[in-house]
Structures are given as structure tokens and as C-alpha cells.
Scaffold this motif. Structure first.
Motif, mmCIF file in Angstrom:
data_model
loop_
_atom_site.group_PDB
_atom_site.id
_atom_site.type_symbol
_atom_site.label_atom_id
_atom_site.label_comp_id
_atom_site.label_asym_id
_atom_site.label_seq_id
_atom_site.Cartn_x
_atom_site.Cartn_y
_atom_site.Cartn_z
ATOM 1 N N ALA A 153 1.027 -1.125 0.307
ATOM 2 C CA ALA A 153 0.097 0.144 0.016
ATOM 3 C C ALA A 153 0.658 1.951 -0.067
ATOM 4 C CB ALA A 153 -1.165 -0.193 1.127
ATOM 5 N N GLY A 154 0.660 2.171 -1.098
ATOM 6 C CA GLY A 154 1.395 3.637 -1.212
ATOM 7 C C GLY A 154 2.980 2.782 -1.573
ATOM 8 N N LYS A 155 3.366 2.232 -1.408
ATOM 9 C CA LYS A 155 4.218 1.832 -2.382
ATOM 10 C C LYS A 155 4.466 2.557 -3.519
ATOM 11 C CE LYS A 155 6.269 0.304 1.256
ATOM 12 N NZ LYS A 155 6.496 -1.259 1.660
ATOM 13 N N ASN A 156 6.205 3.080 -4.180
ATOM 14 C CA ASN A 156 5.979 2.904 -5.348
ATOM 15 C C ASN A 156 6.692 1.628 -5.647
ATOM 16 O OD1 ASN A 156 5.246 5.780 -5.773
ATOM 17 N ND2 ASN A 156 6.955 6.188 -4.948
ATOM 18 N N LEU A 175 -1.856 -2.541 -8.183
ATOM 19 C CA LEU A 175 -2.852 -1.750 -8.000
ATOM 20 C C LEU A 175 -4.023 -1.962 -6.816
ATOM 21 C CD1 LEU A 175 -3.869 0.564 -11.803
ATOM 22 C CD2 LEU A 175 -3.042 1.358 -9.576
ATOM 23 N N ASN A 178 -3.371 -0.895 -3.500
ATOM 24 C CA ASN A 178 -2.988 0.018 -3.582
ATOM 25 C C ASN A 178 -1.440 0.877 -4.012
ATOM 26 O OD1 ASN A 178 -5.774 1.057 -2.958
ATOM 27 N ND2 ASN A 178 -5.931 0.148 -0.917
ATOM 28 N N ALA A 179 -0.833 0.020 -4.230
ATOM 29 C CA ALA A 179 0.535 0.534 -4.842
ATOM 30 C C ALA A 179 0.066 1.429 -5.704
ATOM 31 C CB ALA A 179 1.261 -1.005 -4.966
ATOM 32 N N THR A 180 1.750 2.840 -5.614
ATOM 33 C CA THR A 180 1.564 3.417 -6.982
ATOM 34 C C THR A 180 2.864 2.388 -7.762
ATOM 35 O OG1 THR A 180 1.624 4.930 -5.720
ATOM 36 C CG2 THR A 180 2.454 5.172 -8.011
ATOM 37 N N VAL A 181 2.315 2.283 -9.509
ATOM 38 C CA VAL A 181 3.001 1.105 -10.013
ATOM 39 C C VAL A 181 3.247 2.878 -11.446
ATOM 40 C CG1 VAL A 181 2.441 -0.750 -11.453
ATOM 41 C CG2 VAL A 181 1.624 -0.549 -8.989
ATOM 42 N N ARG B 162 -7.967 4.944 -11.140
ATOM 43 C CA ARG B 162 -6.978 3.897 -11.638
ATOM 44 C C ARG B 162 -8.854 2.810 -12.325
ATOM 45 N NH1 ARG B 162 -5.927 1.192 -5.621
ATOM 46 N NH2 ARG B 162 -7.281 2.726 -4.841
ATOM 47 N N ARG B 168 -6.932 2.715 -16.189
ATOM 48 C CA ARG B 168 -6.502 1.852 -16.448
ATOM 49 C C ARG B 168 -6.334 0.858 -18.405
ATOM 50 N NH1 ARG B 168 -7.818 -2.834 -12.041
ATOM 51 N NH2 ARG B 168 -7.906 -1.847 -10.535
ATOM 52 N N VAL B 181 4.349 4.492 -18.481
ATOM 53 C CA VAL B 181 3.309 5.607 -17.308
ATOM 54 C C VAL B 181 2.716 4.609 -16.153
ATOM 55 C CG1 VAL B 181 0.612 4.740 -17.544
ATOM 56 C CG2 VAL B 181 1.871 4.389 -19.470
ATOM 57 N N THR B 182 2.644 5.435 -15.208
ATOM 58 C CA THR B 182 2.896 6.031 -13.729
ATOM 59 C C THR B 182 1.057 6.164 -13.355
ATOM 60 O OG1 THR B 182 4.833 6.156 -13.260
ATOM 61 C CG2 THR B 182 3.168 5.963 -11.384
ATOM 62 N N ILE B 183 0.737 4.548 -13.161
ATOM 63 C CA ILE B 183 -0.762 4.985 -12.666
ATOM 64 C C ILE B 183 -1.490 5.088 -11.006
ATOM 65 C CG2 ILE B 183 -2.792 3.594 -12.742
ATOM 66 C CD1 ILE B 183 -1.818 1.507 -13.986
ATOM 67 N N CYS B 184 -1.601 6.490 -11.229
ATOM 68 C CA CYS B 184 -1.889 6.458 -9.060
ATOM 69 C C CYS B 184 -2.992 7.109 -9.058
ATOM 70 C CB CYS B 184 -1.803 8.469 -9.281
ATOM 71 S SG CYS B 184 0.276 8.678 -10.248
ATOM 72 N N HIS B 185 -3.628 6.566 -7.704
ATOM 73 C CA HIS B 185 -5.010 6.717 -7.208
ATOM 74 C C HIS B 185 -5.032 7.459 -5.633
ATOM 75 C CE1 HIS B 185 -3.078 3.712 -5.249
ATOM 76 N NE2 HIS B 185 -2.741 3.516 -5.855
ATOM 77 N N LYS B 187 -4.508 5.982 -2.987
ATOM 78 C CA LYS B 187 -3.169 5.879 -2.245
ATOM 79 C C LYS B 187 -1.811 6.324 -2.457
ATOM 80 C CE LYS B 187 -7.006 4.453 1.225
ATOM 81 N NZ LYS B 187 -7.865 3.368 0.167
ATOM 82 N N THR B 188 -1.556 6.988 -3.359
ATOM 83 C CA THR B 188 -0.672 7.232 -3.805
ATOM 84 C C THR B 188 0.136 8.124 -2.625
ATOM 85 O OG1 THR B 188 -0.591 6.950 -5.945
ATOM 86 C CG2 THR B 188 1.074 7.970 -5.747
ATOM 87 N N ARG B 189 1.429 7.966 -2.135
ATOM 88 C CA ARG B 189 1.762 8.670 -0.838
ATOM 89 C C ARG B 189 2.561 10.279 -1.656
ATOM 90 N NH1 ARG B 189 5.083 4.178 2.306
ATOM 91 N NH2 ARG B 189 3.222 3.374 2.832
#
Lengths: 276, 276
Positions: A153-156, A175, A178-181, B162, B168, B181-185, B187-189
Motif C-alpha cells: 500500500a502506497g509503495k512506488n 494496483l 494500493n501500490a503506485t505502479v 485507476r 486502466r 506510465v505511472t498509475i496513481c490513485h 493511496k499514492t503517497r
């Protein structure tokens, strides 16, 4: 401090007891369909049979002749697929060049499709539906991270590789946690930088030892999904393990990493199928 | 230097001539299925009819009563779906609470599914298959970037959001163009940081004016896909346009941005369907 070495056999061992218990209760059956006798198919098949045997799970291998006609293949596939005593169906691919897997891909019962061949499961993984079957290798990566207590969760996350059997489905699974991918590939401009600032690097580019110390930082967690041969014809991953492992926080080796978890995941998926 | 304002009507206007030419040749027909008469459905329907009319494309609206039974709905859907004079079928969703869209989703002819409702198209988008129909809004984003000459290869993209209808599939479309591509949401820190260093920001979080000047740099290119109401009940996007537009390189407004492109994309998909 020495890096944590994330070992596939440890992960598999950790899954064993609950798989044995479930298997004893559900008595699931896996049907393998193999056309011809390619050495890599045979080696994968032996690995599955050995693991499933140790878990008390029955495997039925259907070997079809390499020169089978498309029509016969489709009809054999349909028969095995509709056999209600099979909980899971695994078709070894690619098929010989003379055959198309089109019919199999589109008719496999999504509920028996434990390695995500059907578009129904693929769409389910894309949608984040946990009832769908994801492919085994990305699930093995998730299982490994979970086993070693690495929360997402929250990790890049930097995923290096965008294949449909690893990079993309893994991005969706991560995803959902809740990771940022960030999905990277050969055309990524600043790959070193992207990897260096990620908390977790997934190496799935299919390029021997491409991840070197300049791609990492001392807190990097690295899962190596590569399977390559090095200059001495020795099995190696996408990470230069010898040089990278001393300078990161955690890393999985090749061999003895993710690859050693996939057949346990296959058993886990089969049990999930049998529960339905 | 003032930012480039990327205007949806300009993009649509740029698509018009070729759509009219193709429509005159192929005479495609769109079947809309609407259950009940929700104001937002009616508004979307009016928009489609107006645009399609200007392109010379025929729209058939099938209005079904809000209290239709599941069985009747399924049977009506099947009839419209199998009618060979319909090149595309668009079901307005969500359906009334008493109805499930399960049957429709799983039986729609993937070749007529011009807004990507079927798992077959969803899987195709996931797999990067360009023959599949992607949902219209992410395609509208791609069309806008193309219209303004913004190349994606090697660019770093931050997608904020997302969802399965935007974030997506857009990530997959952009990957196919070799973007990173970075998918954020939610929970993105370090969302500010991720956005700030991206070449292109796609705002699709569904949160009014959340992208403020601290999220951007002077070279940022921003596509705003949000549709929200602000504190004065006025339509606004996910970007604080007033404060952000003076300090970036390019930005799309709301209203008058991506939303003004989607019905043209629907027409483009219908023509693609009619070509088959």
C-alpha cells in the motif's frame, strides 16, 4: 547489512501445509494438455507433477501427437474441457506451428482456466476482480512479497517489462493492493532513475543481468522474474545478482526465486477452482 | 508564454471531414438501448444524435420501459444485438437497480461493442490489440494528444485515477505508444512529486480542482478528464484551471475539453465496426 534473500522454496514451503489440507478435503484434479514432447514442456510438466504429488493432488496428462489436425485437437480439447471430473485445465503453449490455440483460448471454461488463458479471466484481472484467475507468475511475485511481509500500500513500484503474462497483470494485482505502479519497457527514457527511486523493482525485461547497482538504492526491494542464460550458458535473471545483492535491502535470486513458487500457485489456483 | 489550450471542439472539428466521408460510404447504423429516461442518459443521447446527425450517421433509439422484467430486457437486447442492420450497439448504463447488465455484457457481439462493454474487448485492450474497441473517453484523450502533435514515445505519464473506464485502459493505450506510465490513485503517497516530474498528467480522479500549481512544472502537459461541480455548482474538472493554466505548457479545459471529443470517438468506433 546483508540483504534479505527472498527464496522461492521458502515461499513454497510456507504454502505447503494449507495446500495439503485443502487438497485432502477437495481432491482436485488437474488436466494437462500437451501437444508433442518439447523438452521445456516436459520439464515444466515434471515440475508440476512432482509438486502436485507432494501435495496429494492428482494430475492427468493428455499427450496429443505433434501432427494432430486442428479439428482433432479442438475436439480433444473440448472433451477434456467439458469433463466434469477435471477442476482445472492447463494447455501447454505455444502449440506447434501448424496449430492455432484460438478455439482453446475462446472455449476454455473460465472456471477451469487456472493459468489465465481465457479473455474472461484476462478481463477480470484487468478489472481487479479477485474471483478471476490471474497468470501464475505474477501471482507468484505477489505471494513472495506477502510471505516476506512486504506491504504494498502506497509503495512506488517499477515494473520493468510490459508483457501480458507478467508486467501488465502484475501491475493490476499491485494496483489492487494500493501500490503506485510505473510500467517501464525498452522505450523508457530514464529507466535507471525510475528504478532507483522505486521502493520495489520487478525485473521482467528478459535481458540477462541488465539491472546493475546504478539502478538501485540501499532500500530497494527487488524481485527478479527473468530467466536467461548468461555468457557461460548458466541460468541467470534480469538482475546482476552478484553485484546488486550486497547493496540492496531485499532481493530474489535466479534460480531459486519466483520460478520455484509458480507450481505452488498453480496448485493454489486449482484448489480455488475446485472450491467453486 | 501562455499555455496551449487543448480544446475538444477543435479536435472534433479536425475529425469531422474524414468521418463524413467514411459515413457516406459505409452508411453505418448505431443502435442505442436506453431503459427508462434518466436525465443524464437523455442528455448523452441528445449529444450523440446531434453529432451523428452532423456526420450523416443514423441512430436508432430503443427506449425500454423502466419497469421491464429481466427476461424481457434480455430478450430485447438479444434481438437488437443480433439485428444485422445494426453496426454498433450502445447500452446506457447503469441500468435501473432492478436489472442486471450481466446478460448484455456477456452476449454483446464484440464486433458491435463500440464502447467496450464486453470482456472480449476489455481483454483485447489489456493485451494491446488494436482491433479491439477501447472505451471512448480514453480514446478521446489519445485523439486529443495526437491532434495537438504530442508524441508519447518515451514520455513519462502520470495517470491520476485507476478506473476501468479511464485510468486502466488509457494506461494500456499509452503503453502501446511506448509511453512510460505511472498509475496513481488516492493511496499514492507522493502524488505531487509524481505529477510534477511527469511530462504529461492525466487528471481522472473525480475530485474537483485537486490538481493545483504545486503538482505541475512549466513544461507540464495536462489533460483533464474530471467532470465535477465546484462550490458554486458550476461544471469543473479535476484541475484548478484558473491557477494552473498560466503556469504549464498545455492544458485541456472542462467543459470544452475531452468531453467534447467522446461522441466523435463513438462515431469513429462505429465506422471501424462497419468496416468489418
Amino acid at each position: 547489512m546483508a540483504a534479505l534473500i527472498m527464496k522461492g522454496p521458502e515461499v513454497s514451503a510456507g504454502m505447503k501445509d494449507s495446500l495439503i489440507t485443502e487438497a485432502a478435503k477437495l481432491k482436485p484434479v488437474l488436466a494437462i494438455i500437451r501437444v508433442g514432447a518439447r523438452p521445456d514442456d516436459l520439464s515444466y510438466e515434471r515440475g508440476i507433477i512432482k509438486r502436485f504429488d507432494s501435495l496429494g493432488i492428482k494430475v492427468k496428462v493428455h499427450e496429443l501427437p505433434e501432427n494432430i489436425s486442428q479439428q482433432e485437437f479442438n475436439s480433444e480439447f473440448a472433451k477434456i474441457n467439458s469433463d466434469s471430473t477435471n477442476n482445472g485445465v492447463l494447455l501447454f503453449r505455444p502449440l506447434p506451428e501448424s496449430l492455432s490455440d484460438n478455439f482453446a483460448v475462446n472455449t476454455i471454461d473460465p472456471k477451469k482456466d487456472i493459468d489465465c488463458m481465457s479473455p474472461v479471466n484476462l478481463a477480470g484481472v484487468f478489472a481487479g476482480d479477485k474471483e478471476s484467475f490471474a497468470p501464475c507468475t505474477p501471482l507468484a511475485v505477489m505471494e513472495m512479497l506477502k510471505f516476506y511481509g512486504i506491504d504494498l500500500a502506497g509503495k512506488n513500484i517499477a515494473i520493468v517489462g510490459r508483457s501480458l503474462i507478467l508486467g501488465r497483470p502484475l501491475a493490476m494485482l499491485m494496483l489492487a493492493e494500493n501500490a503506485t505502479v510505473t510500467i517501464c519497457h525498452t522505450k523508457t527514457r530514464n529507466l535507471q532513475e525510475v528504478c532507483k527511486r522505486a521502493d520495489i523493482i520487478i525485473a521482467a525485461a528478459g535481458k540477462a543481468k541488465m539491472i546493475t547497482p546504478v539502478y538501485v538504492n540501499e532500500n530497494s526491494i527487488i524481485v527478479d522474474v527473468g530467466i536467461n542464460l548468461d555468457e557461460n550458458n548458466k541460468l541467470c535473471g534480469d538482475v546482476d545478482f552478484e553485484r546488486v545483492s550486497p547493496v540492496v535491502k531485499a532481493i530474489s535470486p535466479v534460480p531459486g526465486g519466483v520460478g520455484a513458487v509458480t507450481t505452488s500457485i498453480l496448485a493454489k489456483n486449482l484448489i480455488k477452482a475446485a472450491k467453486r
